[in-house]
Motif scaffolding. Structure first.
Motif, short mmCIF file in Angstrom:
data_model
loop_
_atom_site.label_atom_id
_atom_site.label_comp_id
_atom_site.label_asym_id
_atom_site.label_seq_id
_atom_site.Cartn_x
_atom_site.Cartn_y
_atom_site.Cartn_z
N ALA A 65 1.96 5.40 -1.20
CA ALA A 65 2.96 4.86 -0.27
C ALA A 65 2.36 4.69 1.12
CB ALA A 65 4.16 5.79 -0.21
N LYS A 66 2.78 3.63 1.77
CA LYS A 66 2.36 3.34 3.14
C LYS A 66 3.62 3.12 3.97
CE LYS A 66 -1.60 1.19 1.02
NZ LYS A 66 -2.22 -0.06 0.62
N PRO A 67 4.27 4.22 4.39
CA PRO A 67 5.54 4.08 5.12
C PRO A 67 5.32 3.57 6.54
CG PRO A 67 4.89 6.37 5.01
CD PRO A 67 3.91 5.61 4.19
N GLY A 68 6.39 3.06 7.14
CA GLY A 68 6.33 2.57 8.52
C GLY A 68 5.78 1.16 8.64
N SER A 69 5.71 0.42 7.55
CA SER A 69 5.22 -0.96 7.59
C SER A 69 6.31 -1.89 8.09
CB SER A 69 4.77 -1.40 6.20
OG SER A 69 3.74 -0.56 5.74
N LYS A 70 5.94 -3.12 8.37
CA LYS A 70 6.93 -4.09 8.86
C LYS A 70 7.85 -4.56 7.75
CE LYS A 70 4.48 -5.66 12.88
NZ LYS A 70 4.08 -6.78 13.70
N LEU A 71 7.31 -4.74 6.54
CA LEU A 71 8.15 -5.12 5.41
C LEU A 71 7.66 -4.48 4.13
CD1 LEU A 71 6.48 -8.24 4.51
CD2 LEU A 71 7.76 -8.54 6.58
N ASN A 72 8.53 -4.49 3.12
CA ASN A 72 8.19 -3.92 1.83
C ASN A 72 7.28 -4.88 1.08
OD1 ASN A 72 9.89 -1.72 2.27
ND2 ASN A 72 11.65 -2.76 1.37
N ALA A 73 6.22 -4.34 0.48
CA ALA A 73 5.31 -5.18 -0.29
C ALA A 73 4.42 -4.31 -1.18
CB ALA A 73 4.43 -6.01 0.64
N VAL A 74 4.04 -4.86 -2.32
CA VAL A 74 3.02 -4.24 -3.15
C VAL A 74 1.70 -4.77 -2.61
CG1 VAL A 74 2.06 -4.03 -5.47
CG2 VAL A 74 4.53 -4.11 -5.17
N THR A 75 0.89 -3.87 -2.05
CA THR A 75 -0.33 -4.30 -1.38
C THR A 75 -1.51 -4.45 -2.33
OG1 THR A 75 -0.86 -2.02 -0.79
CG2 THR A 75 0.35 -3.34 0.84
N ASP A 76 -1.64 -3.54 -3.28
CA ASP A 76 -2.74 -3.61 -4.23
C ASP A 76 -2.42 -2.79 -5.48
OD1 ASP A 76 -2.88 -1.20 -2.89
OD2 ASP A 76 -5.05 -1.08 -2.94
N VAL A 77 -3.10 -3.14 -6.56
CA VAL A 77 -2.97 -2.41 -7.82
C VAL A 77 -4.39 -2.03 -8.25
CG1 VAL A 77 -2.19 -2.49 -10.21
CG2 VAL A 77 -0.90 -3.70 -8.46
N THR A 78 -4.69 -0.73 -8.19
CA THR A 78 -6.01 -0.24 -8.59
C THR A 78 -5.88 0.61 -9.85
OG1 THR A 78 -5.85 1.80 -7.29
CG2 THR A 78 -6.72 -0.15 -6.16
N THR A 79 -6.98 1.16 -10.31
CA THR A 79 -6.93 2.01 -11.50
C THR A 79 -6.30 3.37 -11.20
OG1 THR A 79 -9.16 2.80 -11.07
CG2 THR A 79 -8.93 0.93 -12.58
N GLU A 80 -6.27 3.77 -9.91
CA GLU A 80 -5.70 5.07 -9.55
C GLU A 80 -4.21 4.98 -9.20
OE1 GLU A 80 -8.63 4.17 -7.65
OE2 GLU A 80 -9.85 5.07 -9.21
N ALA A 81 -3.83 3.96 -8.43
CA ALA A 81 -2.45 3.91 -7.94
C ALA A 81 -2.07 2.49 -7.54
CB ALA A 81 -2.27 4.84 -6.75
N VAL A 82 -0.78 2.32 -7.35
CA VAL A 82 -0.24 1.06 -6.84
C VAL A 82 0.05 1.27 -5.37
CG1 VAL A 82 1.67 -0.58 -7.01
CG2 VAL A 82 0.80 0.52 -9.07
N GLY A 83 -0.55 0.48 -4.50
CA GLY A 83 -0.30 0.58 -3.07
C GLY A 83 0.98 -0.14 -2.72
N VAL A 84 1.91 0.57 -2.07
CA VAL A 84 3.19 -0.03 -1.70
C VAL A 84 3.47 0.24 -0.23
CG1 VAL A 84 5.67 -0.13 -2.20
CG2 VAL A 84 4.08 0.36 -4.04
N ALA A 85 3.63 -0.83 0.54
CA ALA A 85 4.02 -0.72 1.94
C ALA A 85 5.54 -0.60 2.00
CB ALA A 85 3.55 -1.95 2.71
N ILE A 86 6.03 0.35 2.78
CA ILE A 86 7.47 0.62 2.86
C ILE A 86 7.95 0.38 4.29
CG2 ILE A 86 9.27 2.36 2.47
CD1 ILE A 86 7.75 1.66 -0.03
N ALA A 87 9.01 -0.39 4.44
CA ALA A 87 9.57 -0.68 5.75
C ALA A 87 10.62 0.35 6.13
CB ALA A 87 10.18 -2.08 5.77
N ALA A 88 10.22 1.61 6.12
CA ALA A 88 11.11 2.70 6.52
C ALA A 88 10.23 3.83 7.03
CB ALA A 88 11.95 3.18 5.34
N PRO A 89 10.73 4.59 8.00
CA PRO A 89 9.92 5.70 8.51
C PRO A 89 9.86 6.85 7.50
CG PRO A 89 12.08 5.70 9.54
CD PRO A 89 12.00 4.46 8.70
N PRO A 90 8.76 7.62 7.54
CA PRO A 90 8.62 8.73 6.59
C PRO A 90 9.37 9.99 7.04
CG PRO A 90 6.66 8.58 7.91
CD PRO A 90 7.54 7.42 8.32
N THR A 91 10.62 9.84 7.40
CA THR A 91 11.42 10.98 7.85
C THR A 91 12.68 11.10 7.01
OG1 THR A 91 12.49 9.59 9.51
CG2 THR A 91 10.61 10.89 10.24
N GLU A 92 13.01 12.32 6.67
CA GLU A 92 14.24 12.67 5.96
C GLU A 92 14.43 11.88 4.66
OE1 GLU A 92 17.60 12.57 8.58
OE2 GLU A 92 16.55 13.71 10.13
#
Length: 149
Positions: A65-92
């Motif tokens: 997860a990549k929280p605090g991004s401008k918009l939601n998006a799947v950034t990359d798909v690797t053999t270890e994990a799926v990178g996902v940008a999240i348009a929400a702060p990592p709080t609560e």
């Protein structure tokens, strides 16, 4: 008797029992195959990739997860994990809720079928999809979403 520490008496059998327990928990040395020893299956038999099927039939997705991004998006798909940008702060738990909502839209399943399985306070998460969907379909949808961004 100053400076001496009094220790309780330990019986010889207790010491022998502890030694026996340690002897049984030591890892075995790797040796020649055969002679009744079990060997691990080759690495190809283990599921590779970020999307797997668990014992209960649910699909598990390893997410970076990549929280605090401008918009939601799947950034990359690797053999270890799926990178996902999240348009929400990592709080609560806001980013976790947004991640589940976003993945439900991408995978075209109900929100209630997407749950955070592990990693509530970490960037490395495991999301559980309890819908009737195969890991291959999930991976294909995630890759097509990643190619859009």
């Amino acid at each position: 008797m100053l400076g001496r520490v009094c220790r309780p008496a330990v019986s010889v059998t207790a010491v022998a029992r502890a030694a026996a327990v340690r002897a049984h928990t030591m890892p075995r040395k790797e040796g020649k195959e055969g002679k009744g020893r079990k060997t691990e299956p080759p690495a190809a038999a283990h599921p590779a990739g970020p999307v797997v099927l668990d014992k209960s039939g649910s699909v598990l997705i390893a997410v970076h997860a990549k929280p605090g991004s401008k918009l939601n998006a799947v950034t990359d798909v690797t053999t270890e994990a799926v990178g996902v940008a999240i348009a929400a702060p990592p709080t609560e738990g806001e980013a976790n809720a947004e991640l589940c909502l976003y993945l439900s839209k991408v995978l075209e399943v109900r929100k209630s079928e997407v749950n955070l399985h592990k990693g509530g306070k970490s960037r490395e998460k495991v999301v559980k999809i309890s819908a009737a969907i195969t890991p291959e379909v999930v991976l294909e949808k995630l890759k097509s979403e990643a190619s859009k961004s």
